[in-house]
Design a protein around this motif. Structure first.
Motif, PDB file in Angstrom:
ATOM      1  N   UNK A   1       1.757 -32.880  20.052  1.00  0.00           N
ATOM      2  CA  UNK A   1       0.726 -33.651  19.205  1.00  0.00           C
ATOM      3  C   UNK A   1       1.271 -34.465  18.021  1.00  0.00           C
ATOM      4  N   UNK A   2       0.457 -35.332  17.223  1.00  0.00           N
ATOM      5  CA  UNK A   2       0.948 -36.192  16.140  1.00  0.00           C
ATOM      6  C   UNK A   2      -0.045 -35.965  15.160  1.00  0.00           C
ATOM      7  N   UNK A   3       0.372 -35.921  14.062  1.00  0.00           N
ATOM      8  CA  UNK A   3      -0.208 -35.472  12.703  1.00  0.00           C
ATOM      9  C   UNK A   3      -0.107 -36.534  11.485  1.00  0.00           C
TER      10      UNK A   3
ATOM     11  N   UNK B   1      -7.496 -34.968   3.244  1.00  0.00           N
ATOM     12  CA  UNK B   1      -8.102 -35.314   4.603  1.00  0.00           C
ATOM     13  C   UNK B   1      -6.804 -35.855   5.484  1.00  0.00           C
ATOM     14  N   UNK B   2      -6.875 -35.104   7.047  1.00  0.00           N
ATOM     15  CA  UNK B   2      -5.858 -35.602   7.750  1.00  0.00           C
ATOM     16  C   UNK B   2      -6.424 -35.594   9.075  1.00  0.00           C
ATOM     17  N   UNK B   3      -5.563 -36.328   9.887  1.00  0.00           N
ATOM     18  CA  UNK B   3      -5.569 -36.414  11.361  1.00  0.00           C
ATOM     19  C   UNK B   3      -4.966 -35.727  12.299  1.00  0.00           C
TER      20      UNK B   3
ATOM     21  N   UNK C   1      -6.560 -30.952   7.279  1.00  0.00           N
ATOM     22  CA  UNK C   1      -5.798 -30.796   6.255  1.00  0.00           C
ATOM     23  C   UNK C   1      -4.812 -29.877   6.028  1.00  0.00           C
ATOM     24  N   UNK C   2      -5.705 -28.731   6.289  1.00  0.00           N
ATOM     25  CA  UNK C   2      -5.031 -27.224   6.348  1.00  0.00           C
ATOM     26  C   UNK C   2      -4.310 -26.812   7.469  1.00  0.00           C
ATOM     27  N   UNK C   3      -4.571 -27.550   8.502  1.00  0.00           N
ATOM     28  CA  UNK C   3      -3.944 -27.301   9.958  1.00  0.00           C
ATOM     29  C   UNK C   3      -2.650 -28.307   9.751  1.00  0.00           C
TER      30      UNK C   3
ATOM     31  N   UNK D   1       1.075 -26.467  10.290  1.00  0.00           N
ATOM     32  CA  UNK D   1       2.004 -26.877  11.155  1.00  0.00           C
ATOM     33  C   UNK D   1       3.394 -27.321  10.621  1.00  0.00           C
ATOM     34  N   UNK D   2       3.495 -28.121   9.469  1.00  0.00           N
ATOM     35  CA  UNK D   2       4.463 -28.501   8.813  1.00  0.00           C
ATOM     36  C   UNK D   2       5.323 -27.185   8.296  1.00  0.00           C
ATOM     37  N   UNK D   3       4.675 -26.272   7.861  1.00  0.00           N
ATOM     38  CA  UNK D   3       5.440 -25.102   7.380  1.00  0.00           C
ATOM     39  C   UNK D   3       6.105 -24.337   8.674  1.00  0.00           C
TER      40      UNK D   3
END
Length: 553
Positions: free
Chosen positions: A490-492, A499-501, A516-518, A522-524
């Motif tokens: 996937x891509x973030x 706000x995030x996609x 945004x919290x997802x 994921x980055x963490x």
């Protein structure tokens, strides 16, 4: 009435005895006794029912805390029983680089059967997806840096690290020449290593597309020094704009922040910059904050070209809502000290005479203009490093057909035209996008393949082959094993204002505050070390509580 010596706080366990004595003394009738006993029994049942759950919670918490303390202790203490480096009976792997591919390879490789040497100009791995957050102080730089020795000092066999730039490779002699280019140098600053296997993971540099003035006046966003420069430039522009006597036109120029490049890096930097101004600068620079403007320039018609079209539209609407100007179909022709020259493509309707009949014809018109700026961040695509270009020049040009882009490799990541040489990450040419996700999976795959190498090398040397012959034959046999297969996870992208996609497998397209919290989670989870996870989480909390720091270092 309860006797005086029974008054006070009564526990559930005391009730049966009290009731019994009250009954014997004639102070309580049978209905009252039955009522108290029922209350006592009910409380005892409820208490016993909660005991297993309470014990489970306490036990799980204890195990979690214990495991966390053990992990922290393990991370902070190198392995005391590492096998020594330099066993002459074992082959040597030289790894060039410390990026996503190199770090993944180093983390997964079993060093018990290898002598491993890492050569890199920086002694840390950098979690690049969150680098835009460092430019505005949301995250501290060192929270994204993982020293390589935190990995090497926990391997089964000692791994040698050399902080230096690889300057040359001799594929025939299988040697790597390196040079120390740091500010402080010792008596020896050059050296040569002989390898049995070479893994090239030197990455790429930001391309300027040959645009005049980019190197002199723009700031890239790829390494730690770039983030430091951007941070200083932002605060310098703000303080200079607040200097007494500045004209409104000059303030507008100083506070015009231009980003070139509509990929994830450029988009996320624009979003972080917008948050910085909306949440912090407006409070502390009220006189000049209203002059701030963010412009994103992209040569394509839409930003985030690799994402689903609906998500792209969501991101562009978010930018419009957040007053981030998007100049599409626009190319930068020249960068000057205080302005850039741009060429914008437009569609216009022109009336022409065709076969004696007047008709409206749509034409593409290119308009050239200048745009003043205070800070210019260049987030263009990847370009080949001079070191990689020099290596390609020594290989068969018939096999290295895309020499201008990077090293050509086969399905097993072996460099075409070279023996016992492999390449991973952005320094290669493949059908896959040059992303951290691809490089990381390539590094892990190659580490697994080297485990197969070690077993075959042992059997070949036991049969009488020399170590060099065994390494070459084992490398040839890799072509018969499984090819590298990329699994897209996937891509973030963060688009500002919480706000995030997310463009995920199986057709999942997510956007909004929950995404945004997802994005954060994921980055963490993708960080290589619990230390970095804790530091980044602390930085996010600190910025939320106290705001971002506005000092100019």
């Amino acid at each position: 009435m309860i006797p005086l010596h029974f008054r006070g706080k009564l526990g559930v366990r005391q009730l049966p005895g009290i009731v019994s004595r009250l009954s014997q003394n004639g102070h309580a009738n049978p209905p009252l006794r039955r009522s108290l006993v029922a209350v006592s029994s009910s409380g005892e049942v409820k208490r016993r029912r909660w005991l297993p759950l309470f014990g489970t919670i306490v036990g799980a918490a204890g195990l979690t805390i214990g495991y966390g303390l053990y992990t922290i202790h393990w991370l902070n203490h190198p392995s005391p029983d590492q096998l020594p480096f330099g066993d002459p009976s074992l082959p040597t792997i030289v790894l060039l680089g410390s990026g996503w591919g190199a770090a993944s390879f180093l983390k997964e490789i079993d060093t018990k059967n290898w002598n491993v040497v890492v050569v890199s100009p920086r002694n840390y791995f950098l979690f690049t997806p969150l680098l835009p957050s460092c430019t505005v102080g949301t995250i501290e730089l060192r929270s994204l840096m993982l020293p390589l020795r935190y990995i090497t000092m926990h391997k089964k066999r000692e791994v040698k690290f050399v902080e230096a730039d690889a300057t040359d490779i001799d594929p025939g002699l299988r040697t790597v020449t390196f040079e120390d280019k740091s500010e402080i140098r010792g008596e020896f600053s050059r050296g040569t290593l002989k390898y049995d296997y070479l893994v090239v993971g030197v990455g790429a540099e930001t391309t300027t597309f040959g645009t005049k003035g980019v190197t002199e006046h723009a700031i890239f966003l790829k390494e730690i020094p770039d983030a430091v420069r951007i941070r200083r430039a932002i605060m310098d522009s703000l303080e200079t704009a607040a200097f007494p006597g500045q004209s409104p036109a000059e303030i507008d120029r100083l506070l015009h922040f231009v980003i070139v490049g509509g990929g994830p890096t450029g988009v996320e930097y624009a979003a972080e910059l917008r948050d910085f101004f909306a949440e912090d600068i407006r409070k502390w620079f009220p006189a000049v904050a209203k002059h701030a403007k963010i412009t994103l320039i992209d040569s394509r018609s839409h930003i985030l070209g690799t994402f689903d079209q609906k998500l792209v539209e969501h991101a562009e609407k978010a930018f419009k809502r957040e007053n981030i100007e998007h100049m599409a179909n626009t190319r930068v022709k020249e960068v000057r000290e205080k302005e850039i020259v741009i060429a914008e493509k437009h569609r216009e309707i022109a009336r022409e005479i065709i076969n004696g009949v007047a008709a409206d014809v749509e034409k593409e018109v290119v308009k050239t203009s200048t745009v003043p700026y205070g800070v210019l961040v260049w987030a263009g695509g990847n370009g080949i490093r001079p070191f990689t270009a020099n290596l390609i020049s020594k290989l068969d040009p018939a096999l290295q057909r895309e020499a201008g882009r990077g090293l050509s490799i086969n399905d097993n990541l072996a460099v075409l035209g070279a023996e016992c040489m492999y390449a991973i990450g952005d320094c290669t040419v493949s059908k896959l996008a040059p992303t951290a996700q691809v490089a990381s999976q390539q590094g892990a795959y190659l580490a697994r393949m080297f485990s197969k190498f070690s077993r075959e090398i042992d059997s070949l040397t036991s049969a009488g082959s020399t170590l060099a012959e065994a390494c070459t034959r084992a490398g040839d046999s890799l072509k018969k094993t499984e090819s590298f297969t990329y699994k897209h996870l996937g891509s973030l992208a963060y688009v500002g204002d919480e706000d995030a996609i997310a463009d995920l497998p199986l057709g999942m397209k997510l956007s909004g505050a929950a995404t945004f919290w997802f994005w954060k989670s994921v980055y963490l989870s993708n960080m290589l070390n619990i230390r970095n996870r804790v530091l980044v989480a602390f930085d996010w909390t600190k910025a939320w509580v106290f705001g971002r720091d506005i000092s100019r270092a």
